[in-house]
Design a protein around this motif. Structure first.
Motif, PDB file in Angstrom:
ATOM      1  N   ASN A  70       0.892  -1.255  -0.072  1.00 15.05           N
ATOM      2  CA  ASN A  70      -0.031  -0.078   0.081  1.00 15.05           C
ATOM      3  C   ASN A  70       1.062   1.278  -0.104  1.00 15.05           C
ATOM      4  OD1 ASN A  70      -2.230  -1.431  -0.116  1.00 15.05           O
ATOM      5  ND2 ASN A  70      -2.464  -1.616   2.284  1.00 15.05           N
ATOM      6  N   HIS A  71       2.025   1.051   0.407  1.00 13.99           N
ATOM      7  CA  HIS A  71       3.071   2.303   0.245  1.00 13.99           C
ATOM      8  C   HIS A  71       3.822   2.534  -0.789  1.00 13.99           C
ATOM      9  CE1 HIS A  71       2.008   2.940   4.571  1.00 13.99           C
ATOM     10  NE2 HIS A  71       2.177   1.725   4.844  1.00 13.99           N
ATOM     11  N   GLY A  72       3.599   1.556  -1.933  1.00 16.82           N
ATOM     12  CA  GLY A  72       4.175   1.699  -3.167  1.00 16.82           C
ATOM     13  C   GLY A  72       5.693   0.827  -3.025  1.00 16.82           C
ATOM     14  N   ALA A  73       5.988   0.119  -1.896  1.00 15.47           N
ATOM     15  CA  ALA A  73       7.126  -0.592  -1.693  1.00 15.47           C
ATOM     16  C   ALA A  73       6.969  -1.976  -2.351  1.00 15.47           C
ATOM     17  CB  ALA A  73       7.438  -0.547  -0.226  1.00 15.47           C
ATOM     18  N   ILE A  74       8.238  -2.460  -2.804  1.00 13.45           N
ATOM     19  CA  ILE A  74       8.085  -3.913  -3.304  1.00 13.45           C
ATOM     20  C   ILE A  74       7.726  -4.916  -2.221  1.00 13.45           C
ATOM     21  CG2 ILE A  74       9.402  -5.525  -4.651  1.00 13.45           C
ATOM     22  CD1 ILE A  74      10.566  -3.620  -6.174  1.00 13.45           C
ATOM     23  N   ALA A  75       6.910  -5.528  -2.391  1.00 15.96           N
ATOM     24  CA  ALA A  75       6.601  -6.707  -1.383  1.00 15.96           C
ATOM     25  C   ALA A  75       7.497  -7.855  -1.258  1.00 15.96           C
ATOM     26  CB  ALA A  75       5.241  -7.276  -1.454  1.00 15.96           C
ATOM     27  N   VAL A  76       8.175  -8.120  -0.165  1.00 17.20           N
ATOM     28  CA  VAL A  76       9.356  -9.056  -0.112  1.00 17.20           C
ATOM     29  C   VAL A  76       8.919 -10.146   1.254  1.00 17.20           C
ATOM     30  CG1 VAL A  76      10.978  -8.040  -1.229  1.00 17.20           C
ATOM     31  CG2 VAL A  76      10.805  -7.816   1.150  1.00 17.20           C
ATOM     32  N   ASN A  77       9.561 -11.258   1.232  1.00 19.86           N
ATOM     33  CA  ASN A  77       9.473 -12.134   2.420  1.00 19.86           C
ATOM     34  C   ASN A  77      10.650 -11.973   3.080  1.00 19.86           C
ATOM     35  OD1 ASN A  77      11.348 -13.726   0.875  1.00 19.86           O
ATOM     36  ND2 ASN A  77      10.037 -15.437   0.488  1.00 19.86           N
ATOM     37  N   GLY A  78      10.839 -13.036   4.093  1.00 19.16           N
ATOM     38  CA  GLY A  78      11.942 -12.821   4.877  1.00 19.16           C
ATOM     39  C   GLY A  78      13.237 -12.860   4.303  1.00 19.16           C
ATOM     40  N   TYR A  79      13.299 -13.745   3.240  1.00 15.73           N
ATOM     41  CA  TYR A  79      14.423 -13.821   2.301  1.00 15.73           C
ATOM     42  C   TYR A  79      14.502 -12.897   1.251  1.00 15.73           C
ATOM     43  CZ  TYR A  79      14.887 -18.186   4.760  1.00 15.73           C
ATOM     44  OH  TYR A  79      14.931 -19.119   5.991  1.00 15.73           O
ATOM     45  N   LEU A  80      13.665 -11.762   1.067  1.00 16.15           N
ATOM     46  CA  LEU A  80      13.772 -10.791   0.258  1.00 16.15           C
ATOM     47  C   LEU A  80      13.293 -11.316  -1.089  1.00 16.15           C
ATOM     48  CD1 LEU A  80      17.228  -9.288   1.342  1.00 16.15           C
ATOM     49  CD2 LEU A  80      14.839  -8.672   1.978  1.00 16.15           C
ATOM     50  N   HIS A  81      12.541 -12.343  -1.203  1.00  7.74           N
ATOM     51  CA  HIS A  81      11.979 -12.596  -2.448  1.00  7.74           C
ATOM     52  C   HIS A  81      10.585 -11.820  -2.920  1.00  7.74           C
ATOM     53  CE1 HIS A  81      14.099 -16.409  -3.830  1.00  7.74           C
ATOM     54  NE2 HIS A  81      14.299 -16.526  -2.425  1.00  7.74           N
ATOM     55  N   THR A  82      10.543 -11.416  -3.951  1.00  7.01           N
ATOM     56  CA  THR A  82       9.413 -10.749  -4.299  1.00  7.01           C
ATOM     57  C   THR A  82       8.225 -11.820  -4.509  1.00  7.01           C
ATOM     58  OG1 THR A  82       9.624 -10.729  -6.841  1.00  7.01           O
ATOM     59  CG2 THR A  82      10.836  -9.021  -5.425  1.00  7.01           C
ATOM     60  N   THR A  83       7.120 -11.420  -5.040  1.00 11.09           N
ATOM     61  CA  THR A  83       5.969 -12.180  -5.266  1.00 11.09           C
ATOM     62  C   THR A  83       6.400 -13.102  -6.730  1.00 11.09           C
ATOM     63  OG1 THR A  83       4.742 -10.467  -6.422  1.00 11.09           O
ATOM     64  CG2 THR A  83       4.260 -11.175  -4.244  1.00 11.09           C
ATOM     65  N   SER A  84       7.524 -12.627  -7.395  1.00  7.47           N
ATOM     66  CA  SER A  84       7.946 -13.436  -8.396  1.00  7.47           C
ATOM     67  C   SER A  84       9.140 -14.148  -7.930  1.00  7.47           C
ATOM     68  CB  SER A  84       8.474 -12.495  -9.481  1.00  7.47           C
ATOM     69  OG  SER A  84       8.628 -13.283 -10.644  1.00  7.47           O
ATOM     70  N   PRO A  85       9.150 -15.280  -7.699  1.00  7.39           N
ATOM     71  CA  PRO A  85       9.990 -16.384  -7.057  1.00  7.39           C
ATOM     72  C   PRO A  85      11.402 -16.035  -7.477  1.00  7.39           C
ATOM     73  CG  PRO A  85       8.767 -17.597  -8.468  1.00  7.39           C
ATOM     74  CD  PRO A  85       8.234 -16.329  -8.441  1.00  7.39           C
ATOM     75  N   ASP A  86      11.762 -15.803  -8.514  1.00 10.77           N
ATOM     76  CA  ASP A  86      13.387 -15.594  -9.163  1.00 10.77           C
ATOM     77  C   ASP A  86      13.939 -14.061  -9.272  1.00 10.77           C
ATOM     78  OD1 ASP A  86      13.934 -18.499  -9.127  1.00 10.77           O
ATOM     79  OD2 ASP A  86      12.886 -18.614 -11.217  1.00 10.77           O
ATOM     80  N   ILE A  87      13.061 -13.181  -8.562  1.00  8.64           N
ATOM     81  CA  ILE A  87      13.390 -11.763  -8.509  1.00  8.64           C
ATOM     82  C   ILE A  87      13.303 -11.158  -6.884  1.00  8.64           C
ATOM     83  CG2 ILE A  87      12.668  -9.291  -9.123  1.00  8.64           C
ATOM     84  CD1 ILE A  87      11.147 -10.506 -11.342  1.00  8.64           C
TER      85      ILE A  87
END
Length: 458
Positions: free
Chosen positions: A288-305
């Protein structure tokens, strides 16, 4: 289409460190940076390093006791020139260091995704497409520009980036925004000799700090001649024959006011730099803040990015971007033990004069969470080192859990606090009882030895 083992978008701290790591392992790497003026990223070019250099230059200028505006302006212009020389040398060094690596290719142009594994780069000679199974985004952040009438038309409005390019000292600098960036610039330009007015839209000065700390900071800044106006909501800006006028309303009662100066700094925050990346084509989502969403390992919603640094939101510090690199390195080549969730506490410093540094939670936050705490406060004026430095202003504060003796938080508003806070952070990270710092043998005279007294809580 050119094939790479890794594509890194952005020459920031995490990106350039990851590039060197991959090259060391023989990977073929494409490093993309949109501007030749940003080799190395935000920190060494337009943020941490040049601002801290100018803060130091401002302190030196204040020691000279210059009397006239002309003398102050000359010192400022010389400081800007030295800053420019430093950043240019740093930029060239970082570019040469990476470009000399045989498996690294640096592209200077705008990057945009074509698909989850293809990136297009807009180069002066034409577009080129690059392909990789692993892509890392490290594009940083950019200034938030609020909707103020006349702002875009004014020739006297600056961001924290463009103001550093100005080699004419403002006689009167108006700063819109009383956050940490705004206050660093306020302290810096007051040191050079500018009249400074800070307009803060909220009713709490540096709201994330405890009120005793905030009041101490405000008192010191005002002693430097900085005019801080609260509840000040900017309405319009218009240039005059020899300056600029900003009108604002008091948010509490709507009363209109105006202030005249010759330069305006917009310091209302920063946002992730995602413009032009075409993230949708890669399946990369933002929050919602325009930041790229990542998990704890810094993966985005596209697994190889992956996303690193400011562009993923959260704490906007160079050392966080560096730690992001460590997390990715550990995932790819280590034991996958590091994650973004396990690095707290993280310390920060605001380089006003004296610097304000903090780690852990505040007293107010501890009370809200229901902890039983002990609080200790210490004036830097009691420390021999502070007196020898002739920097006795400020306040030192520690928060300790009453039952366990665990250090929960510490705020240091004093000379050399940006160094001392790291010692406190190490004690917290390693789970030391507060008496560890109370009884530690520090050198004398030093600011660090103040921790002996600060943590003498019983």
């Amino acid at each position: 289409m050119k094939q790479y083992d890794a594509i890194i978008i952005g020459f920031g701290k995490g990106g350039k460190t990851l590039t060197a790591e991959f090259a060391k392992r023989g990977w073929k790497v494409a490093l993309i940076e949109r501007s030749a003026m940003m080799y190395g990223g935000t920190c060494p070019n337009i943020a941490c390093v040049p601002t801290k250099r100018l803060i130091h230059e401002a302190e030196k200028a204040s020691w000279l006791n210059l009397q006239t505006y002309e003398q102050k302006a000359e010192a400022y212009k010389a400081a800007i020139a030295r800053k420019n020389e430093m950043t240019a040398a740093s930029r060239a060094n970082m570019y040469n260091k990476l470009s000399s690596l045989p498996t690294v290719t640096i592209y200077t142009g705008m990057a945009s995704f074509v698909s989850p594994n293809v990136v297009k780069v807009a180069l002066p000679e034409g577009d080129i497409e690059l392909e990789s199974k692993k892509i890392f985004i490290n594009t940083g952040s950019t200034s938030i520009i609020p909707a103020i009438d006349g702002l875009k038309e004014s020739k006297r409005v600056y961001t924290s980036t463009t103001l550093l390019e100005l080699d004419t000292l403002p006689r009167h600098l108006i700063i819109v925004g009383g956050g940490y960036i705004g206050l660093e610039f306020a302290s810096m330009y007051a040191g050079f000799g500018s009249k400074v007015t800070v307009l803060e839209g909220g009713d709490k000065f540096i709201a994330r700090e405890d009120r005793d700390i905030a009041n101490a900071v405000k008192e010191v800044l005002e002693k430097k001649g900085i005019d801080i106006r609260m509840n000040a909501r900017a309405q319009s800006i218009h240039d005059t024959a020899d300056g600029v006028t900003l009108t604002y309303n008091n948010a509490a009662d709507g009363t209109p006011y105006y202030v005249e100066g010759d330069a305006i700094l917009i310091a209302t925050g920063r946002k992730p730099m995602i413009e032009g990346l075409n993230l949708q084509a890669a399946g990369v989502q933002v929050d919602n803040h325009g930041a790229i969403a990542v998990n704890g390992y810094l993966h985005t919603t596209s697994p190889d990015i992956w996303a690193m640094g400011d562009v993923k939101g959260g704490l906007q510090f160079t050392y966080i971007s560096l730690d992001d690199f460590r997390i990715i390195r550990d995932e790819l080549f280590g034991n996958r033990q590091r994650t973004a969730e396990d690095r707290n506490p993280v310390a920060y410093s605001v380089f006003i004069d004296p610097p304000l540094s903090h780690v852990g939670i505040t007293e107010e936050e501890a009370i809200r969470r229901g902890y039983s705490i002990k609080v200790s406060r210490l004036s830097p004026a009691v420390l021999p080192r502070a007196r020898t430095l002739q920097q006795t202003d400020g306040l030192m504060k520690a928060i300790v859990d009453e039952h366990s003796g665990r250090i929960m938080g510490c705020t240091l508003f004093c000379a050399e606090s940006s160094e001392i806070i790291n010692t406190v952070n190490v004690a917290m990270k390693t789970g030391q009882h507060y008496t560890f710092l109370r009884d530690f043998i520090f050198t004398h005279p030093s600011m660090s030895e103040g921790l002996n007294d600060l943590f003498d809580i019983d």
